[in-house]
Design an enzyme around this catalytic site. Structure first.
Site, mmCIF file in Angstrom:
data_model
loop_
_atom_site.group_PDB
_atom_site.id
_atom_site.type_symbol
_atom_site.label_atom_id
_atom_site.label_comp_id
_atom_site.label_asym_id
_atom_site.label_seq_id
_atom_site.Cartn_x
_atom_site.Cartn_y
_atom_site.Cartn_z
ATOM 1 N N ARG A 23 55.778 -25.192 -9.827
ATOM 2 C CA ARG A 23 56.357 -24.590 -11.030
ATOM 3 C C ARG A 23 56.012 -23.087 -11.101
ATOM 4 O O ARG A 23 56.878 -22.247 -10.939
ATOM 5 C CB ARG A 23 55.833 -25.334 -12.282
ATOM 6 C CG ARG A 23 56.597 -25.044 -13.560
ATOM 7 C CD ARG A 23 56.265 -23.740 -14.225
ATOM 8 N NE ARG A 23 54.838 -23.617 -14.531
ATOM 9 C CZ ARG A 23 54.281 -22.506 -14.988
ATOM 10 N NH1 ARG A 23 55.019 -21.423 -15.188
ATOM 11 N NH2 ARG A 23 52.975 -22.441 -15.225
ATOM 12 N N HIS A 215 42.899 -20.994 -15.539
ATOM 13 C CA HIS A 215 43.979 -20.634 -14.612
ATOM 14 C C HIS A 215 43.767 -19.173 -14.232
ATOM 15 O O HIS A 215 44.131 -18.272 -14.989
ATOM 16 C CB HIS A 215 45.309 -20.857 -15.350
ATOM 17 C CG HIS A 215 46.545 -20.509 -14.605
ATOM 18 N ND1 HIS A 215 47.516 -21.440 -14.317
ATOM 19 C CD2 HIS A 215 47.020 -19.330 -14.112
ATOM 20 C CE1 HIS A 215 48.529 -20.861 -13.682
ATOM 21 N NE2 HIS A 215 48.249 -19.575 -13.552
ATOM 22 N N HIS A 217 44.121 -15.799 -11.757
ATOM 23 C CA HIS A 217 44.919 -15.108 -10.737
ATOM 24 C C HIS A 217 43.983 -14.211 -9.939
ATOM 25 O O HIS A 217 42.997 -13.704 -10.474
ATOM 26 C CB HIS A 217 46.009 -14.254 -11.392
ATOM 27 C CG HIS A 217 47.188 -15.052 -11.831
ATOM 28 N ND1 HIS A 217 48.412 -14.505 -12.083
ATOM 29 C CD2 HIS A 217 47.327 -16.379 -12.070
ATOM 30 C CE1 HIS A 217 49.267 -15.449 -12.455
ATOM 31 N NE2 HIS A 217 48.623 -16.601 -12.466
ATOM 32 N N CYS A 248 52.347 -11.942 -8.267
ATOM 33 C CA CYS A 248 52.100 -11.504 -9.650
ATOM 34 C C CYS A 248 53.303 -10.716 -10.128
ATOM 35 O O CYS A 248 53.562 -9.629 -9.633
ATOM 36 C CB CYS A 248 50.848 -10.624 -9.726
ATOM 37 S SG CYS A 248 50.579 -9.985 -11.379
ATOM 38 N N ASN A 257 48.613 -16.317 -8.445
ATOM 39 C CA ASN A 257 47.858 -17.572 -8.521
ATOM 40 C C ASN A 257 46.827 -17.687 -7.401
ATOM 41 O O ASN A 257 47.107 -17.384 -6.241
ATOM 42 C CB ASN A 257 48.829 -18.751 -8.391
ATOM 43 C CG ASN A 257 49.729 -18.874 -9.595
ATOM 44 O OD1 ASN A 257 49.269 -18.804 -10.733
ATOM 45 N ND2 ASN A 257 51.037 -19.049 -9.364
#
Ligand code: MG
Length: 301
Positions: A23, A215, A217, A248, A257
């Site tokens: 996703r 989460h 990055h 990004c 990610n």
């Protein structure tokens, strides 16, 4: 219910990795991956031992054409027992489509700043929660697993620094909706270990540690240091994307990610079990490779 109660009993994990590549990764690719390849990718990720695979998104297909086949993906998917396949649901219309496709787990997206909320979903934070109310009520009625995201929890591309109190306020509202898990996202990758400690200190009074996910990055190269800080605070759920898929959107060319394989290696080197097979992960990513090459290097022979 907390994730730990929903895991297959045969697998012992110290840390749960939530795979977001299908996703959060694929929505940022410059073109569309064929539906059958997406389905194979998601199935291979579950086979690699990932207990939660965010499979697609039921946002407006005009806005995210890369995931316009969300219903086909969910209908075509052979679901493994004990694995959650959450999908993004922005509003009632998305929920109707998700329910029709047999979805059993959803993710709701809220932002920590008004500027990001308006830019991302065209609604204020308050309006976002008005949309979520009926969606969350229906999810509860159907016994779905619900994840709530707080975007830009560590910095906003439009309004800069974000107060930990603002993050905590949105996290609290997601808990009040009945979310099983709240995930704080470093959407632009500016988080540091010190900021991680500050945000966790603000949020932990409202979200029990076993229902909190992070989460990160890797845009500034801090993702693994931030994971270590969160581990020391007791967090045991982290998001990652196979192959670092997605990049990004706010820093073209920079990593986005955190790559799942890097996170697995990092955790296992520290003696923390993830239940994820590196070979299985490589096999999953290999499903996508020819399609990604075609999208990213369309003129190479
Ligand atoms: Mg992301």
């Amino acid at each position: 219910m907390p994730i730990a109660e929903n895991q297959p009993n045969s697998i012992t994990r110290d840390v749960t990795i939530v795979e977001v590549g299908p996703r959060d990764g694929l929505q940022n690719e410059p073109g569309v991956i064929p539906t059958h390849a997406k389905i194979c990718f998601v199935e291979a990720l579950a086979s690699a031992g990932l207990p939660i695979v965010e499979a697609t998104s039921f946002v407006n297909p005009m806005r995210v054409p890369q995931l316009a086949d969300a219903a086909e993906v969910m209908i075509g998917l052979r679901r493994a027992q004990g694995v959650h396949y959450p999908v993004l649901v922005p509003n009632g219309r998305g929920m109707d489509r998700a329910v029709a496709a047999g979805v059993e787990a959803i993710a709701l997206f809220a932002a920590a700043t008004e500027a990001f909320s308006t830019a991302n979903v065209g609604a204020s934070i308050a309006e976002t929660f008005e949309r979520f109310d009926p969606v969350a009520a229906e999810a509860r009625r159907r016994g779905m697993w619900v994840r709530g995201y707080v975007s830009v929890a560590f910095g906003c591309p439009y309004s800069g620094d974000v107060e930990p109190a603002a993050v905590s306020h949105v996290a609290e509202r997601l808990m009040a909706l009945g979310c099983d898990e709240v995930c704080l996202a470093d959407t632009i990758g500016t988080g540091t270990p010190a900021a991680t400690a500050r945000v966790l200190q603000a949020v932990l009074p409202s979200v029990p540690i076993n229902r909190l996910a992070l989460h990160f990055h890797d845009t500034s190269g801090n993702a693994l240091a931030n994971v270590d800080e969160a581990l020391s605070a007791g967090v045991r759920v982290f998001d990652a994307a196979a192959g670092g898929l997605g990049g990004c959107p706010f820093a073209p060319g920079a990593p986005g990610n955190l790559a799942t394989e890097r996170l697995v290696e990092h955790l296992e080197c520290r003696g923390l079990r993830t239940g994820v097979s590196p070979q299985g992960l490589r096999a999953a990513f290999a499903v996508l490779t020819p399609h990604l090459l075609r999208l990213r290097h369309p003129i190479s022979a």
